[in-house]
Scaffold this active site. Structure first.
Site, PDB file in Angstrom:
ATOM      1  N   TYR A  98       0.817  -1.220   0.000  1.00 46.73           N
ATOM      2  CA  TYR A  98       0.000   0.000   0.000  1.00 46.73           C
ATOM      3  C   TYR A  98       0.847   1.265   0.000  1.00 46.73           C
ATOM      4  CZ  TYR A  98      -3.561  -3.383   1.486  1.00 46.73           C
ATOM      5  OH  TYR A  98      -4.388  -4.472   1.574  1.00 46.73           O
ATOM      6  N   LYS A 125      -6.140 -14.108  10.485  1.00 43.15           N
ATOM      7  CA  LYS A 125      -5.539 -13.159  11.428  1.00 43.15           C
ATOM      8  C   LYS A 125      -5.341 -13.766  12.829  1.00 43.15           C
ATOM      9  CE  LYS A 125      -6.877  -8.879   9.069  1.00 43.15           C
ATOM     10  NZ  LYS A 125      -5.540  -8.481   8.604  1.00 43.15           N
ATOM     11  N   ASP A 183     -17.236 -13.249   6.340  1.00 33.25           N
ATOM     12  CA  ASP A 183     -15.795 -13.043   6.351  1.00 33.25           C
ATOM     13  C   ASP A 183     -15.437 -12.476   7.722  1.00 33.25           C
ATOM     14  OD1 ASP A 183     -13.211 -12.141   6.169  1.00 33.25           O
ATOM     15  OD2 ASP A 183     -13.508 -10.953   4.352  1.00 33.25           O
ATOM     16  N   TYR A 230     -14.356  -4.858   2.024  1.00 34.33           N
ATOM     17  CA  TYR A 230     -12.971  -5.240   1.748  1.00 34.33           C
ATOM     18  C   TYR A 230     -12.818  -6.693   2.169  1.00 34.33           C
ATOM     19  CZ  TYR A 230      -7.925  -5.670   1.897  1.00 34.33           C
ATOM     20  OH  TYR A 230      -6.639  -6.099   1.686  1.00 34.33           O
TER      21      TYR A 230
END
Length: 393
Positions: free
Chosen positions: A6, A246, A219, A132
Site C-alpha cells: 500500500y 488473522k 468473512d 474489503y
C-alpha cells in the site's frame, strides 16, 4: 529491495525498524511503542507469548510442515476437531489455507461450485458497499473500495448494497434467482473504514438467504475472536460458510480456514470426481500454524478473553465520552475497536509520527484514525493510546 504494501515506493517515508517485541510493545532502536493496531489486528495475545512460542518450538522439533495432499498429521486433525467444537451451529468442515484473502477465494469458489454441482446456473454475488475482503482477484471483485483497488474497476456479476434492510430486500427481489452467495464482513467493515452496522441487517439477510436458497458467507478474518465484542458474529447469526484468519493463530504465523456447514459439504460429497473441490494451497494445514492456533484458542478460552474485550470497550467508551472536534465526522466504538473518522484526510497528516514520538504505534488510513489493541493490554496503556489520539486534535 523490499516492495512494501500500500505504498508508492518513490515517495514513501522510511518505515520504523523493529528490533524486538514483547507483550503489547514494539521496540525500535530509540523508542518503546504500544502497538495500537495489533499488527493489522492479528496479535490478540501480544508478542512473545510463552505458550504460543513453546507450541511452535515443540512442533518444529518434530516437523514444521508436510503437505495435506495424501498426508495428514495430529495438529491439523486436532485443530479441525477443536474448531468443530468451538464454532456455532453445524460449521464443521474445515478447509485450510495460508491467508485471509485465499480463504475468501476458497469460500467464493465453494459457493459457486456448490451451485454448479447441483445443476444451478446462478452467476451473481451480493456484497456490501465499502466492503474489503482482500487483495486477490475474486476478493477484489466482491470488495468495494476503490482506494485499494482503483486499477481493477470491472466487476461483472457483483451487486453492492449499503447495510440497510430496504436495499437488502430490493436486491433479493431483483436478483434472488441469480445470487449464489451473499458475502459480508459482519457488523464491522474493517479496511473499508471501520464502519459499524446493526445485527438486524444480518438477521434479515439470514431470512432472505434461507427463503431464496442463497449461501450466506461471513468473512470474519478481522471480526472473529472477539473484535466486535462477540466471540464470533456467527454466534449471533449463523452463516453457511465462515472465513477465519488473522487471530486464528494469535497472529504468530499466517494461516486461515474456510469452514462450511453440513449442507455445503454434502454438495461436494459424491461418487462423481468432478464434484470435488479442486483447490489445495501448498501450506494448508501447516503443522506450525495449527499448533499455534490450538494454543491460541486454549488461551482465549482459559483466560476469559471475552471479559478482557468487554473491559477494553468499557474503558474506551469512558475515555471517549463527550470527546468532539469540528474536524471529526464521527467516533465509533465496538468491542475492541475504536475509530475516529474525520471530514478531511489531511487532518490526519503527520499523526503517525506524532504518535510515534509519544510512544504509540498507529497507522491511520484515509479519513480514519483507529485502534484495535491486543486484548492483553493494561488500562494504563489503553488510556495512553486514546489520550494520544485525542491530543492530536
Amino acid at each position: 529491495m523490499i516492495w512494501y504494501p500500500y505504498e508508492q515506493m518513490k515517495t514513501m517515508k522510511q518505515p520504523y525498524k523493529i528490533i524486538d517485541a514483547d507483550g503489547v510493545y514494539l521496540y525500535t532502536e530509540d523508542q518503546k511503542l504500544i502497538d495500537s493496531v495489533s499488527s493489522w489486528w492479528c496479535m490478540i495475545h501480544g508478542y512473545k507469548h510463552p505458550v504460543l512460542t513453546k507450541a511452535i518450538k515443540d512442533q518444529a522439533d518434530r516437523f514444521s510442515h508436510v503437505m495435506l495432499g495424501g498426508l495428514t498429521h495430529d495438529p491439523v486433525m486436532k485443530l479441525s476437531e477443536k474448531l468443530q467444537e468451538f464454532l456455532p451451529g453445524d460449521l464443521d468442515y474445515c478447509f485450510f489455507s495460508d491467508s485471509g484473502s485465499v480463504a475468501v477465494e476458497v469460500a467464493l469458489k465453494m459457493a459457486l461450485q456448490f451451485n454448479t454441482n447441483r445443476g444451478s446456473r446462478r452467476d451473481m454475488v451480493l456484497s456490501l458497499k465499502n466492503a474489503y475482503h482482500g487483495d486477490t482477484f475474486k476478493a477484489m471483485e466482491v470488495g468495494d473500495d476503490e482506494d485499494y483497488h482503483f486499477v481493477f474497476k470491472e466487476k461483472k456479476g457483483v451487486v453492492h448494497i449499503p447495510t440497510e434492510i430496504p436495499a437488502l430486500e430490493e436486491a433479493f427481489a431483483n436478483y434472488h434467482d441469480r445470487f449464489y452467495c451473499f458475502i459480508v464482513e459482519p457488523l464491522l467493515q474493517g479496511a473499508g473504514g471501520m464502519r459499524m452496522y446493526d445485527l438486524s441487517f444480518l438477521q434479515r439477510a439470514r431470512e432472505l438467504c434461507d427463503e431464496y436458497d442463497v449461501l450466506l458467507i461471513f468473512d470474519e478474518v478481522a471480526t472473529g475472536f472477539g473484535r466486535t465484542g462477540n466471540r464470533f458474529v456467527a454466534d449471533r447469526v449463523c452463516p453457511d460458510i465462515l472465513v477465519l484468519g488473522k487471530a486464528l493463530t494469535g497472529g504468530y504465523i499466517g494461516h486461515a480456514v474456510t469452514v462450511a456447514n453440513h449442507r455445503v459439504f454434502q454438495g461436494f460429497y459424491s461418487d462423481d470426481s468432478r464434484h470435488a473441490l479442486m483447490h489445495g494451497p501448498t501450506f494448508m494445514g501447516n503443522a506450525l500454524a495449527c499448533s499455534a492456533a490450538l494454543a491460541s484458542i486454549e488461551i482465549f478460552e482459559k483466560e476469559n478473553y471475552m471479559e478482557k474485550i468487554k473491559k477494553i470497550e468499557a474503558i474506551t467508551r469512558r475515555e471517549m465520552d463527550g470527546f468532539s472536534d469540528p474536524r471529526i465526522k464521527e467516533v465509533r466504538i465496538m468491542g475492541g475497536c475504536v475509530c475516529i473518522e474525520v471530514h478531511d484526510s489531511q487532518t490526519l497528516k503527520g499523526f503517525q509520527q506524532y504518535a510515534y514520538e509519544r510512544g504509540v504505534f498507529s497507522r491511520p488510513f484515509l479519513n480514519y484514525m483507529y485502534a484495535m489493541v491486543p486484548y492483553v493490554i493494561g488500562e494504563e496503556d489503553l488510556v495512553k493510546i486514546l489520550s494520544v489520539m485525542k491530543a492530536w486534535f
